[in-house]
Design a protein around this motif. Sequence first.
Motif, PDB file in Angstrom:
ATOM      1  N   ARG A  31       0.833  -1.196   0.000  1.00 54.49           N
ATOM      2  CA  ARG A  31       0.000   0.000   0.000  1.00 54.49           C
ATOM      3  C   ARG A  31       0.872   1.252   0.000  1.00 54.49           C
ATOM      4  NH1 ARG A  31      -2.417  -0.816   4.398  1.00 54.49           N
ATOM      5  NH2 ARG A  31      -3.990  -2.227   3.501  1.00 54.49           N
ATOM      6  N   ALA A  32       0.815   1.996  -1.079  1.00 54.87           N
ATOM      7  CA  ALA A  32       1.606   3.225  -1.193  1.00 54.87           C
ATOM      8  C   ALA A  32       0.927   4.354  -0.423  1.00 54.87           C
ATOM      9  CB  ALA A  32       1.762   3.615  -2.657  1.00 54.87           C
ATOM     10  N   ARG A  37      -0.245   7.789  -4.537  1.00 57.36           N
ATOM     11  CA  ARG A  37      -1.350   7.336  -5.378  1.00 57.36           C
ATOM     12  C   ARG A  37      -2.012   8.484  -6.132  1.00 57.36           C
ATOM     13  NH1 ARG A  37      -2.551   4.545  -0.508  1.00 57.36           N
ATOM     14  NH2 ARG A  37      -4.392   5.835  -0.187  1.00 57.36           N
ATOM     15  N   VAL A  38      -1.922   9.681  -5.582  1.00 56.26           N
ATOM     16  CA  VAL A  38      -2.563  10.850  -6.209  1.00 56.26           C
ATOM     17  C   VAL A  38      -1.690  11.440  -7.310  1.00 56.26           C
ATOM     18  CG1 VAL A  38      -3.321  13.231  -5.751  1.00 56.26           C
ATOM     19  CG2 VAL A  38      -3.969  11.388  -4.194  1.00 56.26           C
ATOM     20  N   MET A  39      -0.374  11.220  -7.234  1.00 60.55           N
ATOM     21  CA  MET A  39       0.549  11.870  -8.157  1.00 60.55           C
ATOM     22  C   MET A  39       0.225  11.630  -9.640  1.00 60.55           C
ATOM     23  SD  MET A  39       2.765  13.924  -6.965  1.00 60.55           S
ATOM     24  CE  MET A  39       3.926  13.919  -8.323  1.00 60.55           C
ATOM     25  N   PRO A  40      -0.084  10.412 -10.099  1.00 64.94           N
ATOM     26  CA  PRO A  40      -0.377  10.222 -11.529  1.00 64.94           C
ATOM     27  C   PRO A  40      -1.557  11.067 -12.008  1.00 64.94           C
ATOM     28  CG  PRO A  40       0.039   8.109 -10.494  1.00 64.94           C
ATOM     29  CD  PRO A  40      -0.051   9.115  -9.391  1.00 64.94           C
ATOM     30  N   PHE A  73       5.174   3.358  -8.740  1.00 64.97           N
ATOM     31  CA  PHE A  73       5.362   3.448  -7.296  1.00 64.97           C
ATOM     32  C   PHE A  73       4.110   3.083  -6.508  1.00 64.97           C
ATOM     33  CE2 PHE A  73       8.913   6.052  -8.731  1.00 64.97           C
ATOM     34  CZ  PHE A  73       9.927   5.620  -7.887  1.00 64.97           C
ATOM     35  N   SER A  74       2.979   2.883  -7.204  1.00 58.52           N
ATOM     36  CA  SER A  74       1.755   2.530  -6.496  1.00 58.52           C
ATOM     37  C   SER A  74       1.018   1.343  -7.094  1.00 58.52           C
ATOM     38  CB  SER A  74       0.799   3.737  -6.454  1.00 58.52           C
ATOM     39  OG  SER A  74       0.509   4.207  -7.759  1.00 58.52           O
ATOM     40  N   LEU A  75       1.280   1.000  -8.353  1.00 57.67           N
ATOM     41  CA  LEU A  75       0.574  -0.095  -9.009  1.00 57.67           C
ATOM     42  C   LEU A  75       1.554  -1.142  -9.528  1.00 57.67           C
ATOM     43  CD1 LEU A  75      -2.127   1.960 -10.974  1.00 57.67           C
ATOM     44  CD2 LEU A  75      -2.365   0.800  -8.767  1.00 57.67           C
ATOM     45  N   GLY A  76       1.007  -2.232 -10.092  1.00 64.37           N
ATOM     46  CA  GLY A  76       1.827  -3.328 -10.553  1.00 64.37           C
ATOM     47  C   GLY A  76       2.232  -3.211 -12.010  1.00 64.37           C
ATOM     48  N   PRO A  77       3.008  -4.189 -12.519  1.00 64.08           N
ATOM     49  CA  PRO A  77       3.512  -4.136 -13.898  1.00 64.08           C
ATOM     50  C   PRO A  77       2.405  -4.077 -14.944  1.00 64.08           C
ATOM     51  CG  PRO A  77       4.666  -5.811 -12.620  1.00 64.08           C
ATOM     52  CD  PRO A  77       3.520  -5.354 -11.780  1.00 64.08           C
ATOM     53  N   VAL A  78       1.313  -4.824 -14.770  1.00 67.22           N
ATOM     54  CA  VAL A  78       0.226  -4.811 -15.745  1.00 67.22           C
ATOM     55  C   VAL A  78      -0.401  -3.417 -15.833  1.00 67.22           C
ATOM     56  CG1 VAL A  78      -2.027  -5.761 -16.347  1.00 67.22           C
ATOM     57  CG2 VAL A  78      -0.241  -7.263 -15.439  1.00 67.22           C
ATOM     58  N   ALA A  79      -0.621  -2.804 -14.690  1.00 69.66           N
ATOM     59  CA  ALA A  79      -1.182  -1.462 -14.679  1.00 69.66           C
ATOM     60  C   ALA A  79      -0.233  -0.463 -15.331  1.00 69.66           C
ATOM     61  CB  ALA A  79      -1.501  -1.038 -13.242  1.00 69.66           C
TER      62      ALA A  79
END
Length: 376
Positions: A31-32, A37-40, A73-79
């Motif tokens: 959990r970031a 999580r807001v940065m993107p 920095f918050s999600l996985g490779p697929v995302a």
Amino acid sequence: MPVSAPAATAPRPVQPSLADRWHSATAEALRAPAWVRVMPALLLGVDLVLEVAVPGAVAAGFLVTVLPVVVAFSLGPVAVGTVTVFTVVLQVLLALRAGHLLEQHHLWTYLATALAGAMGAGLAWQRRRQARDLARVRTVADTLQHAVLRPVPTRTGGLRAAARYRPAQADSAVGGDLYEVCETRFGTRVLLGDVRGKGLEAVRTVADVIGAFRNAAHETPDLTELARQLDRHVRREAAERHDEELFVTAVLAQHGPDGWVDLVNRGHLPPLLLRPGTVRPVDCAQQPPLGLGYLAVGADLPTTLRLHPGETLLLHTDGVSEARDTAGDFYPLDTRLARLPGTDPESVVDFLDRDVRRYAGTLADDLAVLALSPTG
């Protein structure tokens, strides 16, 4: 104290399974923080605002080139891969709007975004791998803590009990303080202590002493002899490690069905007897810490007291009494406890856990407390 059959004991609190603790630790590690999580979304919003605000001849899509890395920095490779495709499509549309679709610098931007996506996917994969490793380490540490410092049953024999342990190092599950409660045919037996030193060697001593106590508590009728066995055990450990300064301060207690409590103090802080509005130290005969019993002078006799309903016997380590505030003043343990409206063990333990940390901020030493009250 006469030997009697053990009274009914409440089961120790049920703990989550190893798999549940591992999944929980993994989710926490992955959990970031909220701002990450807001940065993107913030970066994308700024890019679109600039696209509208600047003249049409300028394509603001260059800003989102780093978007796949930020998402990593918050999600996985697929995302990350999905966001990379979305970003390139967005850049193409913005370049098309400005009439620069196939200009050389835009082509290099598309390529740079694709490379950023590949690196972001690798970063996301590595971050998740490290998070799983961290979760595994935390789970092992948590399991170790519950194996060494088992949760105290809320009722054992004729006592209500509550305990709390807080290591000084937040990333460590077990430190140099210890406690244990055993229901035996001789009565309810209790151990609370503090190992000299810190780090892994102190943790090893904690495990050794608690293990020795759990075995000997059921086989040794006399409480002072039980203390002597633990003393010899610590001395053997010190000899094996070539550590002449190894010792453990400890208090041993035994509560029988008649309400009397025997106490043996081996170099530890005196227990406290709590009544509503009053706090009184129990004047125990002091003997050398476990491991230094050869320095004892005089008879090794227990201190006996009657524990009445409404009274609570509090055992604690110096992480409580020697906690300091920013001015360097010690925690006023007696004064704070005297203000409590009641002496229920769970309430006392919860209060000290919160109040000491509020008073001292960061703990400089491990904190362990154990409160006992008769059920009658």
